[in-house]
Motif scaffolding. Sequence first.
Motif, PDB file in Angstrom:
ATOM      1  N   ASP A   1       0.846  -1.196   0.000  1.00 36.79           N
ATOM      2  CA  ASP A   1       0.000   0.000   0.000  1.00 36.79           C
ATOM      3  C   ASP A   1       0.887   1.255   0.000  1.00 36.79           C
ATOM      4  O   ASP A   1       1.539   1.558   0.994  1.00 36.79           O
ATOM      5  N   LEU A   2       0.908   1.952  -1.116  1.00 37.16           N
ATOM      6  CA  LEU A   2       1.766   3.139  -1.250  1.00 37.16           C
ATOM      7  C   LEU A   2       0.945   4.419  -1.230  1.00 37.16           C
ATOM      8  O   LEU A   2       1.431   5.495  -1.595  1.00 37.16           O
ATOM      9  N   SER A   3      -0.315   4.323  -0.760  1.00 40.49           N
ATOM     10  CA  SER A   3      -1.189   5.489  -0.871  1.00 40.49           C
ATOM     11  C   SER A   3      -0.729   6.662  -0.009  1.00 40.49           C
ATOM     12  O   SER A   3      -1.026   7.814  -0.320  1.00 40.49           O
ATOM     13  N   SER A   4       0.031   6.398   1.074  1.00 43.14           N
ATOM     14  CA  SER A   4       0.491   7.517   1.891  1.00 43.14           C
ATOM     15  C   SER A   4       1.781   8.131   1.320  1.00 43.14           C
ATOM     16  O   SER A   4       2.266   9.141   1.808  1.00 43.14           O
ATOM     17  N   HIS A   5       2.357   7.489   0.300  1.00 38.63           N
ATOM     18  CA  HIS A   5       3.596   8.016  -0.285  1.00 38.63           C
ATOM     19  C   HIS A   5       3.275   9.127  -1.269  1.00 38.63           C
ATOM     20  O   HIS A   5       2.354   9.002  -2.065  1.00 38.63           O
ATOM     21  N   THR A   6       4.061  10.198  -1.221  1.00 37.67           N
ATOM     22  CA  THR A   6       3.817  11.279  -2.180  1.00 37.67           C
ATOM     23  C   THR A   6       4.578  10.973  -3.469  1.00 37.67           C
ATOM     24  O   THR A   6       5.632  10.353  -3.445  1.00 37.67           O
ATOM     25  N   VAL A   7       4.021  11.427  -4.561  1.00 33.91           N
ATOM     26  CA  VAL A   7       4.669  11.216  -5.850  1.00 33.91           C
ATOM     27  C   VAL A   7       5.695  12.316  -6.048  1.00 33.91           C
ATOM     28  O   VAL A   7       5.371  13.500  -5.927  1.00 33.91           O
ATOM     29  N   TYR A   8       6.933  11.934  -6.328  1.00 32.80           N
ATOM     30  CA  TYR A   8       7.965  12.949  -6.530  1.00 32.80           C
ATOM     31  C   TYR A   8       7.942  13.413  -7.982  1.00 32.80           C
ATOM     32  O   TYR A   8       8.040  12.619  -8.907  1.00 32.80           O
ATOM     33  N   ARG A   9       7.779  14.708  -8.175  1.00 30.69           N
ATOM     34  CA  ARG A   9       7.851  15.278  -9.525  1.00 30.69           C
ATOM     35  C   ARG A   9       9.038  16.209  -9.581  1.00 30.69           C
ATOM     36  O   ARG A   9       9.050  17.250  -8.935  1.00 30.69           O
ATOM     37  N   ALA A  10      10.032  15.814 -10.347  1.00 39.64           N
ATOM     38  CA  ALA A  10      11.254  16.613 -10.433  1.00 39.64           C
ATOM     39  C   ALA A  10      10.957  17.920 -11.157  1.00 39.64           C
ATOM     40  O   ALA A  10      10.067  17.967 -12.013  1.00 39.64           O
ATOM     41  N   GLY A  11      11.679  18.969 -10.792  1.00 35.62           N
ATOM     42  CA  GLY A  11      11.589  20.229 -11.530  1.00 35.62           C
ATOM     43  C   GLY A  11      11.987  19.966 -12.975  1.00 35.62           C
ATOM     44  O   GLY A  11      12.800  19.099 -13.255  1.00 35.62           O
ATOM     45  N   ARG A  12      11.379  20.711 -13.903  1.00 30.92           N
ATOM     46  CA  ARG A  12      11.674  20.441 -15.299  1.00 30.92           C
ATOM     47  C   ARG A  12      13.013  21.028 -15.716  1.00 30.92           C
ATOM     48  O   ARG A  12      13.405  22.086 -15.289  1.00 30.92           O
ATOM     49  N   GLY A  13      13.713  20.275 -16.557  1.00 28.73           N
ATOM     50  CA  GLY A  13      15.032  20.689 -16.998  1.00 28.73           C
ATOM     51  C   GLY A  13      14.956  21.751 -18.082  1.00 28.73           C
ATOM     52  O   GLY A  13      13.887  22.018 -18.633  1.00 28.73           O
ATOM     53  N   VAL A  14      16.100  22.345 -18.343  1.00 26.38           N
ATOM     54  CA  VAL A  14      16.187  23.430 -19.323  1.00 26.38           C
ATOM     55  C   VAL A  14      15.716  22.976 -20.708  1.00 26.38           C
ATOM     56  O   VAL A  14      14.950  23.670 -21.373  1.00 26.38           O
ATOM     57  N   GLU A  15      16.153  21.794 -21.134  1.00 27.73           N
ATOM     58  CA  GLU A  15      15.789  21.320 -22.480  1.00 27.73           C
ATOM     59  C   GLU A  15      14.287  21.166 -22.617  1.00 27.73           C
ATOM     60  O   GLU A  15      13.695  21.549 -23.625  1.00 27.73           O
ATOM     61  N   GLU A  16      13.687  20.590 -21.570  1.00 29.29           N
ATOM     62  CA  GLU A  16      12.243  20.348 -21.594  1.00 29.29           C
ATOM     63  C   GLU A  16      11.467  21.667 -21.721  1.00 29.29           C
ATOM     64  O   GLU A  16      10.571  21.811 -22.533  1.00 29.29           O
ATOM     65  N   VAL A  17      11.836  22.616 -20.871  1.00 36.99           N
ATOM     66  CA  VAL A  17      11.145  23.912 -20.862  1.00 36.99           C
ATOM     67  C   VAL A  17      11.363  24.621 -22.199  1.00 36.99           C
ATOM     68  O   VAL A  17      10.426  25.171 -22.783  1.00 36.99           O
ATOM     69  N   ALA A  18      12.584  24.565 -22.693  1.00 37.25           N
ATOM     70  CA  ALA A  18      12.899  25.246 -23.958  1.00 37.25           C
ATOM     71  C   ALA A  18      12.062  24.665 -25.098  1.00 37.25           C
ATOM     72  O   ALA A  18      11.523  25.405 -25.924  1.00 37.25           O
TER      73      ALA A  18
END
Length: 361
Positions: free
Chosen positions: A5-22
């Motif tokens: 049961d992983l429902s209490s675990h938060t999902v980690y979302r990494a900050g977006r990288g330069v290439e992605e944003v560009a």
Amino acid sequence: MEPRDLSSHTVYRAGRGVEEVARDLGLDPDSLVKLSSNENPFGPSPAAAEAVRDHADRVHRYPKTAHVDLTEKLADRHGLAPEQVWLTPSADAALDYLARAVIEPGQRVLAPTPGFAYYPMSARYHHGEVDDYVLSKADGFAQTPETVLDAYDGHRVVYVTSPHNPTGSEMRVEDLLTVAEETDEETLVVYDEAYIHFTDSPSAIGVVTERDDVAVVRTFSKAYGLAGLRLGYAAVPESWADAYARINTPFAVTEPTLRAGLAALDDEDHVERTVEAVEWSREHLQGGLDARTYGSGGNFVLAEVGDATAVAEATQRRGVIVRDCSGFGLPECIRVTCGTREETERAVETINEVLAEVSVA
Ligand SMILES: *Cc1c(COP(=O)(O)O)cnc(C)c1O
């Protein structure tokens, strides 16, 4: 079958990288300024980069001597026995190793809010449960012994960050000692010094020679500019230092990483230049932003901007990536990493432009 049961675990979302944003914005990645992850704007020490290249053709071997060498170098530097230095593939991993070593299933840990997301994540991975203590904005996010002790109730682990991410506030070493003294003997206080190079305050590493209930965590990701290699360590009390052999993932720190770490420690000029640039940039951000800012011992400044998500999105459209602190529980704040002079000046200008538009609208 299913995972546990992983429902209490938060999902980690990494900050977006330069290439992605560009790519999303249709901009040239080189035109973007990334001040969202507290990285070193000058990159790694050239000597560290060279060490990585030099060891590229030897990566068929498991890393051994370099692990011993880096452990000894750090131990020497901090006046510790080599066993007291637990090398880990990142400071996040150092938090994991400490959790592996001390948390029994169901035990509770105490972590700061706002605070670094990986403390609760790591504790939950290791079957711990999480409570928080609050750093209050009204007090400028002050970290006194009471800040922690008022929420303390026999927790197995207490996490303290100094300088604190994302606020920049600090807990003095004498206050850390009070927390360690006032909590149970079986409580470990983890003191995270990821940003120690950027403050004039003393390190708490020496405390691990005096007490058996404090561990200090360090990273090579910030001042040393090695975030992409993943290297950190924990300094732990001598009495339980040998637990490392029972809990570590064998050969987890790679050979090029270890060599880069050794080279980075020797390049004091690079660290000095980085720290000087941070001091300038921090003052420039604090003095230049048309927003309330907080005192910071780190390589970043927290600024109160109203709707942080809207402001961060608007600055990003103009090519300046900052951290929206909504995820830290501060939906009215952004965190701006100290960059080079040019980057800092552009960030101040861009953020102020956005703030002026928001207040007109
Ligand atoms: C960046 C950071 C770390 C993690 O460093 P890594 O070695 O890159 O995992 C740990 N603690 C705090 C407070 C940080 O901001």
